[in-house]
Enzyme design. Structure first.
Site, PDB file in Angstrom:
ATOM      1  N   CYS A  67       0.837  -1.200   0.000  1.00  0.00           N
ATOM      2  CA  CYS A  67       0.000   0.000   0.000  1.00  0.00           C
ATOM      3  C   CYS A  67       0.879   1.261   0.000  1.00  0.00           C
ATOM      4  O   CYS A  67       1.504   1.573  -1.003  1.00  0.00           O
ATOM      5  CB  CYS A  67      -0.974  -0.027   1.179  1.00  0.00           C
ATOM      6  SG  CYS A  67      -2.363   1.124   0.981  1.00  0.00           S
ATOM      7  N   HIS A 106      -3.566  -5.393   1.429  1.00  0.00           N
ATOM      8  CA  HIS A 106      -3.306  -5.714   2.821  1.00  0.00           C
ATOM      9  C   HIS A 106      -3.720  -7.165   3.074  1.00  0.00           C
ATOM     10  O   HIS A 106      -4.644  -7.678   2.451  1.00  0.00           O
ATOM     11  CB  HIS A 106      -4.105  -4.793   3.744  1.00  0.00           C
ATOM     12  CG  HIS A 106      -3.657  -3.374   3.709  1.00  0.00           C
ATOM     13  ND1 HIS A 106      -2.459  -2.963   4.251  1.00  0.00           N
ATOM     14  CD2 HIS A 106      -4.259  -2.267   3.201  1.00  0.00           C
ATOM     15  CE1 HIS A 106      -2.340  -1.650   4.083  1.00  0.00           C
ATOM     16  NE2 HIS A 106      -3.408  -1.203   3.444  1.00  0.00           N
TER      17      HIS A 106
END
Length: 490
Positions: free
Chosen positions: A330, A428
């Site tokens: 991310c 994630h």
């Protein structure tokens, strides 16, 4: 249906509220009760994507697992994600609505209260029981006005409270008695009993103190929970310690960014018996390792500057020269590119920061946050993967033509360098699927990786803490409190 409601409050942060709520949820589910978790207001940088497309604290996602439910935004209607020491992104019913400083949010709580009570009402219609987690401590008297996180909520919905304290940090009797002393008479009456958490030693030596506590306060001690080693439960927000497995086959190093987010991505690595995970904080020197993971960040540009100031750009360059692997997740992916643009001031002052230029891509932060649960396959070994996306950035560039994974819905994500030394992804939980974990560990250099399923480990941990409820708490008294049979004047 009108649910029975019980609230767990703590004398301090990290007293064990999240764990006790998960335990009570599984304990009730075992008894055939349709139960849901609830946290009115949460402050955490670890979050999860819900089945209704929103965002809640990860602790509530674990509590949902304890109930056998998919995460839902009603389980945590107000989530605060700190972006600085004095400001936070405010998320209501799963969607970001504002960026407020602490003083402004104190006034905003009147609006947030409506969202909390709306979620409470919906859960009470759908479930037989709702187990509620407080935030911080109810004795934070400076935050009492317009409170929606602790006693303000309990008074509004008229529910009983049990108070948990952590004996492992010391001063447990002072914590409990002092907390009661700072409550109003009506709030004090709501506290139906105490739970002492994380006890190690001979319970007989504690007994005189328990008897004194009951005489002094007029409140029962519902039980003393032991210190349970080896639990695999996601942290609310506190960063876990390094895994400290000297002699492990593979070493992973992670910088502790000032605004690190979703560090629960690393839980599967920390749980793996062959992997040592080392967190390196400010002014720390990264040790030699096989894999560096750049984690998520709530303030990517600020954390990029922090990495440079702490020597990580040189450390990463040296690591790559010696053949080490590098993974960015991310915000970590965004840092690996050529630049991060924030024209709207999403994460602070508007502007552009140079990235590490290790992948040919650039990222622009946008007002609309992307939230989705994902499943697909890694480019590595075509291994199945699952996870979730929570980010404001959109990345473009030639590096994305070699994606790190492909989704079941046809999307592609992330990038892999031509020499396969660097991987970036927006996903994630990339390590959570056991096959994806094995493939990534092989890529990092661990050829004979044991199979580890973090979801199964979490569920086994939930079972252990539910067993502890049965073994160490007064279950009949808990049921009387939940059924309001012990009701006293409030």
């Amino acid at each position: 249906m009108s649910a029975r409601v019980l609230m767990v409050q703590g004398c301090t942060s990290d007293a064990g509220k999240s764990t006790l709520v998960a335990a009570l949820c599984r304990w009730l589910r075992r008894r055939g009760v349709a139960v849901a978790p609830f946290k009115p207001q949460n402050m955490a940088l670890n979050s999860a994507v819900t089945e209704d497309g929103g965002e809640i604290g990860r602790a509530q996602a674990v509590q949902a697992q304890a109930c056998g439910l998919a995460p839902h935004t009603d389980f945590n209607p107000v989530l605060l994600k700190p972006s600085s020491d004095t400001g936070a992104q405010v998320i209501v019913h799963g969607r970001a609505v504002a960026q407020l400083d602490a003083r402004t949010y104190h006034d905003y709580k009147r609006i947030a209260r409506d969202a909390v009570l709306a979620s409470h009402a919906r859960l009470c219609e759908r479930f037989e029981a709702v187990i509620v987690e407080g935030a911080g401590s109810p004795a934070e008297i400076n935050l009492r006005a317009n409170d929606i996180a602790n006693m303000g909520y309990a008074e509004a919905v008229d529910c009983p409270v049990i108070l948990v304290a952590d004996i492992d940090r010391g001063g447990v009797f002072a914590h409990l008695v002092g907390t009661l002393a700072l409550l109003s008479p009506s709030e004090r009456a709501r506290v139906r009993g105490f739970v002492i958490n994380r006890f190690r030693g001979d319970i007989a030596l504690l007994q005189p103190g328990l008897e004194w506590l009951e005489r002094e306060t007029g409140k029962p001690v519902l039980g003393v929970l032991p210190y349970l080693q080896g639990l695999h439960l996601e942290a609310e927000d506190a960063l876990p310690e390094s895994s400290d497995k000297h002699g492990a086959s593979l070493r992973v190093v992670v910088p502790v960014l000032p605004r690190i987010s979703n560090h629960t991505d690393l839980d599967a690595l920390r749980a793996h018996p062959q992997v040592e995970v080392i967190f390196v904080g400010p002014n720390g020197t990264p040790p030699p390792c096989d894999l560096i993971v750049l984690p998520g960040s709530k303030a990517t540009r600020a954390d990029l500057a922090w990495l440079r100031a702490n020597g990580w750009e040189e450390a990463i360059s040296r690591h790559l020269r010696y053949g080490g692997k590098l993974l960015g997740i991310c915000g970590g992916l965004q840092m690996l590119g050529r630049a991060v643009h924030d024209p709207h001031g999403i994460e602070g002052e508007s502007g552009t920061s140079a990235g590490f230029a290790l992948l040919d891509l650039e990222t622009t932060l946008e007002p609309e946050k992307q939230l989705r649960n994902v499943a697909g396959r890694l480019a590595l070994d075509d291994a199945p993967m699952r996870g979730y996306e929570i980010h404001c950035g959109t990345s473009v560039g030639a590096a994305l033509s070699s994606p790190s994974n492909r989704r079941d819905d046809g999307r592609v994500d992330g990038a892999m360098s031509d020499d396969r030394q660097i991987i970036g992804t927006y996903v994630h939980g990339i390590f959570d699927h056991p096959d994806a974990l094995a493939a990534l560990l092989r890529w990092a250099g661990l050829r004979d990786a044991q199979r580890v399923d973090i979801h199964a480990l979490r569920d086994a941990s939930i079972e252990r803490i539910a067993d502890a409820i049965n073994a160490h708490l007064d279950c009949d008294a808990l049921l009387r409190i939940l059924d309001r049979e012990d009701a006293c004047e409030v």
